[in-house]
Design an enzyme around this catalytic site. Structure first.
Site, short mmCIF file in Angstrom:
data_model
loop_
_atom_site.label_atom_id
_atom_site.label_comp_id
_atom_site.label_asym_id
_atom_site.label_seq_id
_atom_site.Cartn_x
_atom_site.Cartn_y
_atom_site.Cartn_z
NE ARG A 121 -19.31 40.62 6.15
CZ ARG A 121 -18.80 41.86 6.08
NH1 ARG A 121 -17.63 42.08 5.51
NH2 ARG A 121 -19.47 42.88 6.57
CG HIS A 153 9.14 3.25 -1.10
ND1 HIS A 153 9.52 4.48 -1.58
CD2 HIS A 153 8.56 3.48 0.10
CE1 HIS A 153 9.18 5.41 -0.71
NE2 HIS A 153 8.60 4.83 0.32
N GLY A 194 4.62 -1.15 7.21
CA GLY A 194 5.94 -0.61 7.56
C GLY A 194 5.86 0.31 8.75
NE ARG A 195 10.05 5.28 12.09
CZ ARG A 195 9.54 6.49 12.19
NH1 ARG A 195 8.80 6.99 11.22
NH2 ARG A 195 9.77 7.22 13.26
CG ASP A 196 3.97 7.17 10.94
OD1 ASP A 196 3.00 6.96 11.69
OD2 ASP A 196 4.24 8.29 10.48
CG HIS A 197 0.21 1.18 7.30
ND1 HIS A 197 0.74 0.40 6.29
CD2 HIS A 197 -1.06 1.42 6.95
CE1 HIS A 197 -0.20 0.19 5.38
NE2 HIS A 197 -1.31 0.80 5.78
CB ALA A 198 -2.39 4.97 7.19
CD GLN A 252 -2.04 2.15 1.51
OE1 GLN A 252 -3.05 1.71 0.98
NE2 GLN A 252 -1.80 3.45 1.59
CB THR A 253 2.72 3.27 -1.59
OG1 THR A 253 3.51 4.43 -1.43
CG2 THR A 253 2.48 3.03 -3.07
NE ARG A 254 0.21 9.95 2.24
CZ ARG A 254 1.11 10.31 3.16
NH1 ARG A 254 1.46 9.46 4.12
NH2 ARG A 254 1.65 11.50 3.15
CG HIS A 279 11.68 7.68 -3.47
ND1 HIS A 279 11.77 8.39 -4.64
CD2 HIS A 279 10.80 8.36 -2.69
CE1 HIS A 279 11.00 9.46 -4.57
NE2 HIS A 279 10.39 9.47 -3.40
#
Ligand code: PPS
Length: 569
Positions: free
Chosen positions: A449, A204, A289-293, A195-197, A201
């Protein structure tokens, strides 16, 4: 007969046949109809195609309460994220449980029918605290909850008529059943999803290679292209980056597929959610991985979640999720070995190199070197193409201050100075001018306004997106509206807020247009500073004082600020 693994059999979808859909569409034209927001559109797509199985619609109140409190549907099945249909009070007043509602996309196409079973006003504070861990607006999903989500939720089952239309990267989008069929066809019995956002690199790539090896599985690169964290690299650029690195993977064992998920950045709960969604897409393993989402820092500058909390929660629920976790510590580059390793495996005394996301953005912004050990030349070239150095990007200067504070004079002087500098087109959206051309029908109520400022924000964001400079000079008295405009612009470039901090006494003393006198006499109603509020910005990029400093010098101060921010060379 070889046994068919459960991840290969089709998953239930919520679509009816095309004949029924055609009939239902005609009937649905008469129903009350709701135009789906971008996030709801993403949610609906995954509801309909089985990505959110076992959900069969937007959560009702009992399921919602149970999901919020204990991460489970009312019947006990694991489900960590509220998937709710938030609507305005005005719309909610037109529907009652038992009724059907047509759900439409931005072009008005009816995609689904919601059979409303529940209508309620949620306790958003509780939702924020229980689901995201804190009622803190620095969390993107909490901010969304309070600032964007409607106040009333509708729940009920969904009848799918047609999937949302995508015009981009069609060949790379797969429904859960399409992916399942693909794996079945190729005989991929073990598949690990990544999973990635972010763009991929080298770290990864190394992580995905290792994960596939460890799990003895094929690899699914499964990036999110729905909604990610505000400020992320846009998905068009990212997909071009993914495509650029795809040939660095063995084609026979790797597949790239795009997932139209709207992320919430909910850390541990989100990791569990991602696991369930991936299970529905037929995978057997998922990399966490580390700190997912992770949503980044909270308003006190601390991490919202422990970086490995997502792995812990996933592990706890692995059996229920139905996907095995492949967990990783952060991957770092070890200089002496000239290779990547998980941080906890690096021998003592070795030199660790790493470039954080923030550092990467800084280097792109400032046109600095991005080393070869960090990323692939094709990816860097793609990122540079969409993120030119700051001095070449568009930006917005947003003046705010009372009527007669000197906004227009300074803005005009600034415009001329920027035009003298050249290089980028400059547009001035002055308060009075905008009200003549863009907002001529609007008055000065809060609602009007806000509408006026949002229109200015929209135009400024378009100018910024296209590489120009927008100078805005309205009163813009409300902090939240200014914040929204900032968010609109910051998707594309810098937003520089300048508070023209001339006091009400001084503005009234000058009374250039004679409006203060009329306001005091009650002849102009809702006059800012007299009979209407002005919320001064607490942390603008710059505050200028027009009593001590001449307008031309104030404009010069803005120029200096722009230079310090790297926006002009
Ligand atoms: S807002 O609140 O941001 O939408 O206002 P803005 O579009 O900048 O318009 C402000 C100009 O309109 C004139 N004007 C008033 N201002 C404030 N309150 C009331 N009730 C009002 N009625 C008319 C006024 O000339 C403002 O111009 P500036 O340039 O700010 O002096």
């Amino acid at each position: 007969m070889p046994q068919i693994s459960p991840n290969m059999t089709p998953i239930p979808e919520l679509y009816v046949s095309s004949e029924s859909a055609a009939k239902l569409k005609l009937q649905a034209a008469e129903l009350p109809s709701w135009d789906l927001t971008q996030r709801q559109l993403c949610d609906l797509e995954l509801l309909m195609n089985g990505g959110f199985h076992p959900l069969t619609g937007f959560l009702g109140e009992a399921d919602y309460d149970s999901v919020v409190e204990r991460m489970r549907l009312a019947d006990g099945r694991l489900w960590p994220m509220p998937v709710t249909l938030d609507v305005s009070e005005a719309f909610a007043a037109t529907v009652e449980p038992g009724q059907d509602v047509a759900l439409r996309d931005a072009e008005g196409v009816i995609l689904a029918i919601l059979s409303v079973s529940d209508k309620w006003t949620p306790d958003k504070r509780r939702e924020a605290e229980k689901v995201f861990g804190a009622d803190d607006r620095a969390h993107p999903a909490v901010d969304y909850l309070h600032a964007k989500a409607g106040p009333v939720y509708l729940g009920g089952s969904v009848t799918g008529l047609q999937p949302p239309v995508h015009y981009d990267f069609r060949a790379r989008r797969d429904t859960p059943n399409e992916l399942r069929a693909y794996f079945r066809k190729l005989g991929w019995r073990r598949v690990v999803a990544f999973q990635t956002r972010n763009p991929l690199h080298r770290a990864h790539q190394e992580l995905t290679f290792r994960a596939a090896r460890e799990a003895q599985a094929n690899l699914l690169i499964h990036p999110v292209v729905g909604m990610t964290k505000p400020g992320d690299v846009d998905h068009f650029t990212r997909v071009r980056c993914y495509e650029a690195v795809l040939d660095k993977y063995p084609a026979a064992t790797t597949h790239l597929s795009l997932l139209n998920l709207a992320m919430r950045m909910g850390g541990p709960r989100e990791a569990v959610w991602h696991g369930i969604i991936r299970r529905n897409h037929g995978v057997t393993h998922m990399i966490v991985g580390r700190d997912h989402a992770g949503p980044g820092k909270n308003s006190k500058g601390e991490d919202f979640y422990d970086p490995y909390a997502a792995q812990e929660l996933f592990r706890e629920h692995e059996a229920d999720i139905g996907v095995e976790m492949v967990d990783f510590k952060q991957m770092v580059y070890v200089q002496e070995r000239a290779e990547y390793q998980p941080r906890d495996e690096v021998e003592e005394g070795m030199t660790i190199l790493d470039i954080s996301g923030t550092e990467l953005r800084r280097r792109l912004r400032e046109g600095l070197e991005i080393p070869d050990w960090f990323s692939f030349p094709e990816v860097v070239a793609e990122l540079r193409r969409t993120s030119p150095p700051r001095a070449k990007q568009g930006f917005t200067v947003f003046f705010t201050g009372l009527s007669g504070s000197g906004k227009s004079t300074i803005a005009n002087a600034l415009m001329v100075k920027l035009m003298e500098l050249g290089g980028r087109p400059v547009t001035l959206l002055d308060g009075d001018v905008v009200r003549k051309h863009l907002s001529s029908e609007l008055g000065f109520s809060k609602e009007h306004r806000d509408l006026n400022i949002r229109r200015i924000g929209y135009v400024a964001s378009e100018i910024t997106k296209n590489g120009g400079i927008a100078i805005c000079a309205p009163i813009a008295p409300y902090a939240q509206t200014r914040k929204d405009v900032r968010a609109m612009v910051e998707q594309y470039g810098a937003f520089v807020e300048v508070h023209v901090a001339t006091s009400i006494e001084e503005c009234e003393r000058r009374d250039r247009k004679g409006l203060y006198k009329l306001a005091r006499e009650g002849k102009i109603k809702e006059f800012t500073g007299i009979s209407d509020p002005y919320e001064a910005p607490e942390t603008p990029e710059l505050r200028v004082d027009t009593v001590q400093v001449a307008p031309d010098d104030c404009a010069q101060d803005v120029m200096l600020k722009l230079e310090a921010l790297g926006l002009i060379g």
